[in-house]
Design a protein around this motif. Structure first.
Motif, short mmCIF file in Angstrom:
data_model
loop_
_atom_site.label_atom_id
_atom_site.label_comp_id
_atom_site.label_asym_id
_atom_site.label_seq_id
_atom_site.Cartn_x
_atom_site.Cartn_y
_atom_site.Cartn_z
N ASP A 139 -14.94 -3.10 5.41
CA ASP A 139 -14.45 -4.35 5.98
C ASP A 139 -15.22 -5.51 5.36
N ALA A 140 -14.52 -6.36 4.59
CA ALA A 140 -15.19 -7.46 3.91
C ALA A 140 -15.77 -8.46 4.90
N THR A 141 -15.09 -8.68 6.03
CA THR A 141 -15.60 -9.61 7.03
C THR A 141 -16.90 -9.09 7.64
N LEU A 142 -16.94 -7.79 7.90
CA LEU A 142 -18.15 -7.18 8.44
C LEU A 142 -19.30 -7.30 7.43
N LEU A 143 -19.00 -7.06 6.16
CA LEU A 143 -20.02 -7.19 5.12
C LEU A 143 -20.54 -8.61 5.05
N ALA A 144 -19.63 -9.59 5.12
CA ALA A 144 -20.05 -10.99 5.07
C ALA A 144 -20.97 -11.34 6.23
N GLY A 145 -20.65 -10.82 7.43
CA GLY A 145 -21.51 -11.08 8.59
C GLY A 145 -22.90 -10.50 8.42
N LEU A 146 -22.98 -9.29 7.87
CA LEU A 146 -24.28 -8.68 7.63
C LEU A 146 -25.09 -9.46 6.60
N LEU A 147 -24.41 -9.93 5.56
CA LEU A 147 -25.11 -10.70 4.53
C LEU A 147 -25.66 -12.00 5.09
N ARG A 148 -24.91 -12.62 6.00
CA ARG A 148 -25.43 -13.84 6.65
C ARG A 148 -26.67 -13.52 7.47
N ALA A 149 -26.65 -12.38 8.16
CA ALA A 149 -27.80 -11.99 8.98
C ALA A 149 -29.02 -11.71 8.10
N VAL A 150 -28.79 -11.05 6.96
CA VAL A 150 -29.91 -10.77 6.06
C VAL A 150 -30.49 -12.07 5.53
N ARG A 151 -29.62 -13.00 5.15
CA ARG A 151 -30.08 -14.27 4.59
C ARG A 151 -30.86 -15.08 5.61
N SER A 152 -30.34 -15.13 6.84
CA SER A 152 -30.99 -15.95 7.88
C SER A 152 -32.12 -15.20 8.61
N ARG A 153 -32.24 -13.88 8.31
CA ARG A 153 -33.27 -13.05 8.94
C ARG A 153 -33.12 -13.04 10.45
N HIS A 154 -31.89 -12.75 10.89
CA HIS A 154 -31.61 -12.61 12.31
C HIS A 154 -31.08 -11.20 12.58
N ALA A 155 -31.44 -10.66 13.72
CA ALA A 155 -31.01 -9.33 14.10
C ALA A 155 -29.50 -9.30 14.35
N LEU A 180 -24.20 2.48 -2.63
CA LEU A 180 -24.70 3.68 -3.29
C LEU A 180 -23.70 4.81 -3.15
N ASP A 181 -23.36 5.44 -4.27
CA ASP A 181 -22.47 6.60 -4.28
C ASP A 181 -21.18 6.35 -3.52
N GLY A 182 -20.59 5.18 -3.74
CA GLY A 182 -19.27 4.90 -3.17
C GLY A 182 -19.27 4.39 -1.75
N ARG A 183 -20.45 4.17 -1.16
CA ARG A 183 -20.50 3.69 0.22
C ARG A 183 -21.45 2.49 0.33
N TRP A 184 -21.18 1.65 1.34
CA TRP A 184 -22.06 0.53 1.67
C TRP A 184 -22.95 0.93 2.84
N TYR A 185 -24.22 0.52 2.76
CA TYR A 185 -25.18 0.83 3.82
C TYR A 185 -25.94 -0.44 4.21
N ALA A 186 -26.25 -0.54 5.51
CA ALA A 186 -27.20 -1.54 6.00
C ALA A 186 -28.51 -0.82 6.26
N VAL A 187 -29.60 -1.33 5.72
CA VAL A 187 -30.91 -0.67 5.84
C VAL A 187 -31.87 -1.61 6.55
N GLY A 188 -32.53 -1.11 7.58
CA GLY A 188 -33.48 -1.94 8.30
C GLY A 188 -34.07 -1.21 9.50
N HIS A 189 -34.67 -1.98 10.39
CA HIS A 189 -35.34 -1.42 11.57
C HIS A 189 -34.35 -1.30 12.72
N CYS A 190 -34.12 -0.07 13.17
CA CYS A 190 -33.25 0.17 14.33
C CYS A 190 -34.07 0.03 15.60
#
Length: 316
Positions: A139-155, A180-190
């Protein structure tokens, strides 16, 4: 940098990045004579770009203050890189961006000079990119939201459905997003598990950026972490020739440690597998001729399964 047009564009880039650049510095950066620099500046002026020059000792050039450059000015290599990048978006699983990519490609083509436009059109007609069946749609919208969170450093908060498990609500500090290997991943502290984790984007839903800032660890290598969590190399290297083209196998063969390539009118399958018994049963289930070139254990396993099948058939 031997192409004169590239040097002209370099002059323009230097003038954009500096309030003023001396003729001597331009000559040194471009490895040309001061007289040649004057010709490049004259070329920019001929194109309607207002470059002002100051003569005499220490003469320098600058762009007319307030001048706004056209939005798109690319070299040939830059134009080809953009065109290829736009075509490759769907190969990253971002199928929803295909219409946007087509629109951006059309704008790019319209704004290019005639010669570059012909190069890009030649690329469109001449280059084919194979769509791998192992790329998971994202989902491109979901990816865009995650990228905004990474940039702004918000959970972020989201719903996550792991394999064969019920959906859970998670909160995480996402440090990086990785393909990686055909999939998108979010990596961080759960925050639920209290540890470093990776989340597949195709299993995430309802992502919300929270008003909860965090500080990521310095120099965090998300790709290295993600690779460290992947399964170890398989115990057996398999090489099988199948009497069907690759496109007929796509979607029927697991993409894990698997490579399909055309060969002699059929498909060469190279794969890594731990369980040869289940893989042999899979091969027997394919409706095509095949040849096992390795390992020998796989040939013996196929023979045993064939003998068992024949014995069971004889009972009826």
């Amino acid at each position: 940098m031997y192409d004169p047009s590239m040097r002209v564009l370099t002059v323009l880039e230097l003038l954009q990045s500096r309030e003023e650049v001396t003729g001597a510095e331009l000559a040194r950066r471009l490895e040309v004579s001061p007289r040649t620099v004057q010709r490049y500046v004259a070329r920019l002026q001929d194109l309607g770009i207002p470059v002002e020059g100051r003569r005499g000792v220490g003469g320098a050039y600058r762009l007319n203050p307030g001048f706004q450059l056209p939005p798109l000015m690319f070299t040939g290599e830059e134009a080809l890189a953009l065109a290829l990048g736009l075509r490759a978006l769907t190969h990253l699983g971002l199928h929803a961006l295909a219409p946007a990519a087509q629109g951006a490609g059309a704008k790019l083509t319209r704004t290019l000079p005639h010669a570059l436009r012909e190069d890009v059109q030649a690329l469109e007609l001449s280059v084919q990119l194979d769509a791998s069946p192992w790329v998971v749609g994202t989902d491109a919208t979901l990816l865009a939201g995650l990228l905004r969170a990474v940039r702004s450093r918000h959970a972020v908060a989201f719903t996550y459905t792991a394999k064969a498990a019920a959906a859970t609500t998670r909160r995480a500090d996402v440090y990086r997003v990785v393909h990686l290997d055909g999939r998108w991943y979010a990596v961080g502290h759960c925050r639920l598990r209290g540890a470093l984790r990776s989340f597949r984007l195709d299993r995430m839903q309802d992502v919300t950026v929270l008003d909860e800032p965090f500080t990521p660890p310095p120099d965090f290598d998300a790709l290295a972490y993600l690779r460290s969590t992947m399964p170890e190399p398989a115990a057996h290297d398999v090489s099988v020739w199948l009497a069907v083209p690759p496109e007929e196998l796509r979607g029927h063969v697991s993409g894990w440690h698997t490579e399909l390539s055309p060969e002699d009118g059929g498909t060469r399958m190279r794969a890594g597998r731990d369980n040869l018994r289940s893989f042999a049963a899979f091969l027997l289930g394919l409706d095509c001729d095949l040849r096992v070139d390795g390992p020998p254990e796989l040939r013996r396993m196929l023979a045993r399964l064939g003998e068992r099948g024949a014995a069971l058939g004889a009972l009826h």
